[in-house]
Design an enzyme around this catalytic site. Structure first.
Site, PDB file in Angstrom:
ATOM      1  N   GLY A   7       0.826  -1.194   0.000  1.00 39.75           N
ATOM      2  CA  GLY A   7       0.000   0.000   0.000  1.00 39.75           C
ATOM      3  C   GLY A   7       0.860   1.242   0.000  1.00 39.75           C
ATOM      4  O   GLY A   7       1.897   1.267   0.646  1.00 39.75           O
ATOM      5  N   THR A   8       0.444   2.257  -0.761  1.00 37.87           N
ATOM      6  CA  THR A   8       1.194   3.518  -0.873  1.00 37.87           C
ATOM      7  C   THR A   8       1.246   3.928  -2.332  1.00 37.87           C
ATOM      8  O   THR A   8       1.157   3.109  -3.232  1.00 37.87           O
ATOM      9  CB  THR A   8       2.639   3.403  -0.354  1.00 37.87           C
ATOM     10  OG1 THR A   8       2.640   3.330   1.059  1.00 37.87           O
ATOM     11  CG2 THR A   8       3.501   4.583  -0.746  1.00 37.87           C
ATOM     12  N   THR A   9       1.437   5.218  -2.538  1.00 40.40           N
ATOM     13  CA  THR A   9       1.842   5.730  -3.845  1.00 40.40           C
ATOM     14  C   THR A   9       2.975   6.706  -3.616  1.00 40.40           C
ATOM     15  O   THR A   9       2.827   7.673  -2.859  1.00 40.40           O
ATOM     16  CB  THR A   9       0.688   6.459  -4.557  1.00 40.40           C
ATOM     17  OG1 THR A   9      -0.408   5.558  -4.737  1.00 40.40           O
ATOM     18  CG2 THR A   9       1.136   6.977  -5.924  1.00 40.40           C
ATOM     19  N   SER A 139       1.276   0.295  -4.391  1.00 39.32           N
ATOM     20  CA  SER A 139       0.095  -0.282  -5.033  1.00 39.32           C
ATOM     21  C   SER A 139      -0.638   0.705  -5.918  1.00 39.32           C
ATOM     22  O   SER A 139      -1.378   0.313  -6.821  1.00 39.32           O
ATOM     23  CB  SER A 139      -0.863  -0.821  -3.965  1.00 39.32           C
ATOM     24  OG  SER A 139      -1.195   0.188  -3.030  1.00 39.32           O
TER      25      SER A 139
END
Length: 208
Positions: A7-9, A139
């Protein structure tokens, strides 16, 4: 194989006069939103920063190691640690963990400006390292790339690229459930490191 699409950008792009970093601020533990204002872009020196994706504890350890070594190098040699040297230093730390049987659950983007110009390096959980011009991790990266790959140009300056990076982060936040809540944007130019304020980010988001 360790899944690096956590998870994360996070985004880092090289411009003709500097580097731009963009991240969302949502921290997740599986499907649980653990924190809505997590820090994912860290200043290392006045002309170097990194973004983090993956395990927070491991990433914060890397931030501390890099800050300490950059400060020691500058003090000992009276010149800044180059972006390439900093990236290879951390790649060695990450690889040592993997060699010992415990890959670090992180992906890092290290970037900034040194006497050789503006640079961004992408580090994977096993210590692999590649130099990039335009890169996104986490993600939400497929959605961010949908914006970046059509609009990025390394000959553009920071001012021109800022709205594109903001819109790329926003696209990821709108489509990826593990990215969201808000976003941080930072720039490094010859003048140094600067994080954008909320009003400036909002203006960029709605720029044509």
């Amino acid at each position: 194989m360790l899944n690096v699409l956590k998870g994360t950008t996070t985004i880092a792009v090289v411009c003709k006069d500097g580097v731009i970093f963009g991240t969302d601020t949502r921290a997740t533990a599986g499907n649980f939103i653990a924190h809505r204002k997590a820090k994912k872009v860290y200043q290392i020196t006045e002309h170097m920063a990194l973004t983090i994706a993956g395990g927070v504890a491991a990433a914060q350890k890397i931030v501390d190691i890099l800050r300490a070594n950059a400060a020691l190098f500058s003090q000992n040699y009276n010149r800044p640690l180059t972006i390439s040297a900093a990236s290879h230093l951390i790649a060695n730390v990450v690889f040592s963990n993997w060699e010992a049987g415990a890959p670090m659950p992180i992906q890092l983007l290290i970037g900034g400006i040194d006497p050789t110009g503006a640079h961004v390096f992408n580090l994977d959980p096993f210590g692999g390292i590649t130099e990039e011009k335009c890169v996104s991790t986490g993600s939400g990266s497929p959605y961010a790339y949908g914006v970046l790959e059509t609009q990025y140009d390394e000959e553009k300056d920071v001012k021109t690229m800022l709205p594109i990076v903001v819109k790329a982060v926003n696209a990821a936040m709108r489509r990826d459930s593990y990215s969201g809540d808000s976003y941080d944007v930072a720039v490094i130019t010859k003048e140094g490191f600067r994080e954008l304020g909320d009003d400036e980010k909002e203006t960029l988001l709605h720029a044509q």
